[in-house]
Design a protein around this motif. Structure first.
Motif, PDB file in Angstrom:
ATOM      1  N   UNK A  58       0.813  -1.218   0.000  1.00 56.84           N
ATOM      2  CA  UNK A  58       0.000   0.000   0.000  1.00 56.84           C
ATOM      3  C   UNK A  58       0.845   1.267   0.000  1.00 56.84           C
ATOM      4  N   UNK A  59       2.138   1.120  -0.314  1.00 60.69           N
ATOM      5  CA  UNK A  59       3.038   2.284  -0.329  1.00 60.69           C
ATOM      6  C   UNK A  59       3.892   2.269  -1.592  1.00 60.69           C
ATOM      7  N   UNK A  60       3.237   2.068  -2.733  1.00 58.49           N
ATOM      8  CA  UNK A  60       3.930   1.976  -4.020  1.00 58.49           C
ATOM      9  C   UNK A  60       3.370   3.032  -4.956  1.00 58.49           C
ATOM     10  N   UNK A  61       4.243   3.852  -5.528  1.00 57.79           N
ATOM     11  CA  UNK A  61       3.768   4.905  -6.423  1.00 57.79           C
ATOM     12  C   UNK A  61       4.793   5.285  -7.467  1.00 57.79           C
ATOM     13  N   UNK A  62       4.471   6.332  -8.216  1.00 57.90           N
ATOM     14  CA  UNK A  62       5.303   6.778  -9.332  1.00 57.90           C
ATOM     15  C   UNK A  62       6.025   8.087  -9.017  1.00 57.90           C
ATOM     16  N   UNK A  63       7.214   8.224  -9.605  1.00 54.54           N
ATOM     17  CA  UNK A  63       7.871   9.514  -9.782  1.00 54.54           C
ATOM     18  C   UNK A  63       8.300   9.572 -11.236  1.00 54.54           C
ATOM     19  N   UNK A  64       7.656  10.467 -11.999  1.00 55.08           N
ATOM     20  CA  UNK A  64       7.978  10.604 -13.412  1.00 55.08           C
ATOM     21  C   UNK A  64       8.695  11.902 -13.688  1.00 55.08           C
ATOM     22  N   UNK A  65       9.681  11.844 -14.577  1.00 47.18           N
ATOM     23  CA  UNK A  65      10.433  13.028 -14.996  1.00 47.18           C
ATOM     24  C   UNK A  65      10.077  13.364 -16.437  1.00 47.18           C
ATOM     25  N   UNK A  66       9.736  14.624 -16.699  1.00 47.12           N
ATOM     26  CA  UNK A  66       9.466  15.077 -18.064  1.00 47.12           C
ATOM     27  C   UNK A  66       8.469  14.135 -18.744  1.00 47.12           C
ATOM     28  N   UNK A  67       8.832  13.544 -19.897  1.00 44.46           N
ATOM     29  CA  UNK A  67       7.910  12.642 -20.583  1.00 44.46           C
ATOM     30  C   UNK A  67       7.503  11.476 -19.697  1.00 44.46           C
ATOM     31  N   UNK A  68       8.391  11.063 -18.802  1.00 41.60           N
ATOM     32  CA  UNK A  68       8.058   9.986 -17.869  1.00 41.60           C
ATOM     33  C   UNK A  68       6.912  10.359 -16.945  1.00 41.60           C
ATOM     34  N   UNK A  69       6.773  11.670 -16.656  1.00 41.02           N
ATOM     35  CA  UNK A  69       5.622  12.116 -15.885  1.00 41.02           C
ATOM     36  C   UNK A  69       4.339  11.880 -16.649  1.00 41.02           C
ATOM     37  N   UNK A  70       4.381  12.149 -17.971  1.00 40.58           N
ATOM     38  CA  UNK A  70       3.220  11.882 -18.810  1.00 40.58           C
ATOM     39  C   UNK A  70       2.858  10.410 -18.828  1.00 40.58           C
ATOM     40  N   UNK A  71       3.877   9.539 -18.843  1.00 42.91           N
ATOM     41  CA  UNK A  71       3.641   8.094 -18.804  1.00 42.91           C
ATOM     42  C   UNK A  71       2.978   7.700 -17.482  1.00 42.91           C
TER      43      UNK A  71
END
Length: 278
Positions: free
Chosen positions: A158-171
């Motif tokens: 229950x503690x899993x998430x995203x950090x996206x950079x630039x285009x990776x944020x869009x993904x």
């Protein structure tokens, strides 16, 4: 002295207790192994692990991956804080730029209304949009795989998430919108990465953290629009628009010369405040 300690935390690699690669089921068997979607796992020492895991979606304009800065260096930084880091290699656009494609108009931060539904993609076309959808499937598969290995990797499901950079944020944003129950991230962070498709905020939207530089054309306006979409839906969102500095594209030394360089420490503070990291 405090600045020196923080500098060391940011830039001296820590010893990683594990670094393994796992191919994702979203890859085409005919793809070259160097292009198949995969995750690369960086774990803190078991006695330091606090249960939080961040799937890192590197930038690169959907045409390459900024792996060294957005995955390897970030993994060392996150591991130092007891956080597992999962680098994601997702589908990339290998096609030619559309004939006659022109640079999009430059929109500043005061006009988020130029991006209806927070869609800041500068040039939509069918092949490019299909790659974004494939990359989102890769990100969904990465979350599933992390949850499958959670006990083995000392991760809280229950503690899993995203950090996206630039285009990776869009993904990461696209993946969050399309996620099924086992793929839903518990949090979503984007650094300089606006949405690349129209935003429909899911009913169970995770808390959102946005970080960018205020005078970055298009990106800043797109991220303000994203913030507003999350808030209009009644979801939790926080927005940091830095007024100086270069980035935040990657980790920066704490010199005190800019506020932008604080983005990484504010990320950690946000994760702690939301209960994802100790």
């Amino acid at each position: 002295m405090k600045q020196f300690v923080l500098f060391c935390l940011l830039f001296v690699p820590v010893s990683l207790s594990a670094q393994k690669q796992y191919y994702l089921p979203t890859g085409n068997p005919s793809m070259d192994d160097r292009e198949k979607p995969l995750i690369e796992v960086y774990l803190p020492k078991p006695e330091q692990a606090n249960g939080c895991a961040v799937v890192l979606c590197p930038g690169g304009a959907m045409r390459w991956l900024s792996w060294e800065s957005d995955v390897v260096k970030m993994a060392s930084f996150l591991n130092a804080h007891g956080i597992a880091a999962i680098g994601l290699r997702y589908h990339l656009n290998k096609g030619q730029m559309p004939r006659g494609a022109q640079m999009p108009p430059m929109v500043d931060v005061t006009h988020p209304d130029h991006f209806p539904q927070a869609d800041a993609n500068p040039m939509h076309n069918a092949p490019g949009d299909s790659i974004i959808c494939l990359a989102a499937l890769d990100a969904n598969a990465a979350i599933r795989m992390v949850r499958e290995h959670a006990n083995e990797w000392h991760i809280d499901k229950n503690k899993i998430g995203y950090l996206g950079f630039s285009a990776g944020g869009g993904v990461a944003i696209a993946a969050t919108m399309s996620a099924g129950p086992t793929e839903r991230p518990d949090f979503l962070c984007t650094c300089f990465g606006p949405s690349l498709m129209p935003v429909t905020v899911p009913a169970d939207a995770p808390p959102l953290l946005i970080m960018s530089r205020v005078d970055h054309p298009n990106v800043a306006a797109g991220l303000v629009a994203l913030f507003m979409e999350w808030k209009k839906a009644g979801a939790n969102a926080e927005l940091h628009m830095y007024g100086d500095g270069k980035g935040p594209y990657e980790l920066m030394p704490a010199t005190g010369a800019t506020t932008t360089e604080l983005w990484s420490s504010q990320l950690i503070q946000w994760l702690k405040a939301k209960g994802f990291s100790k």
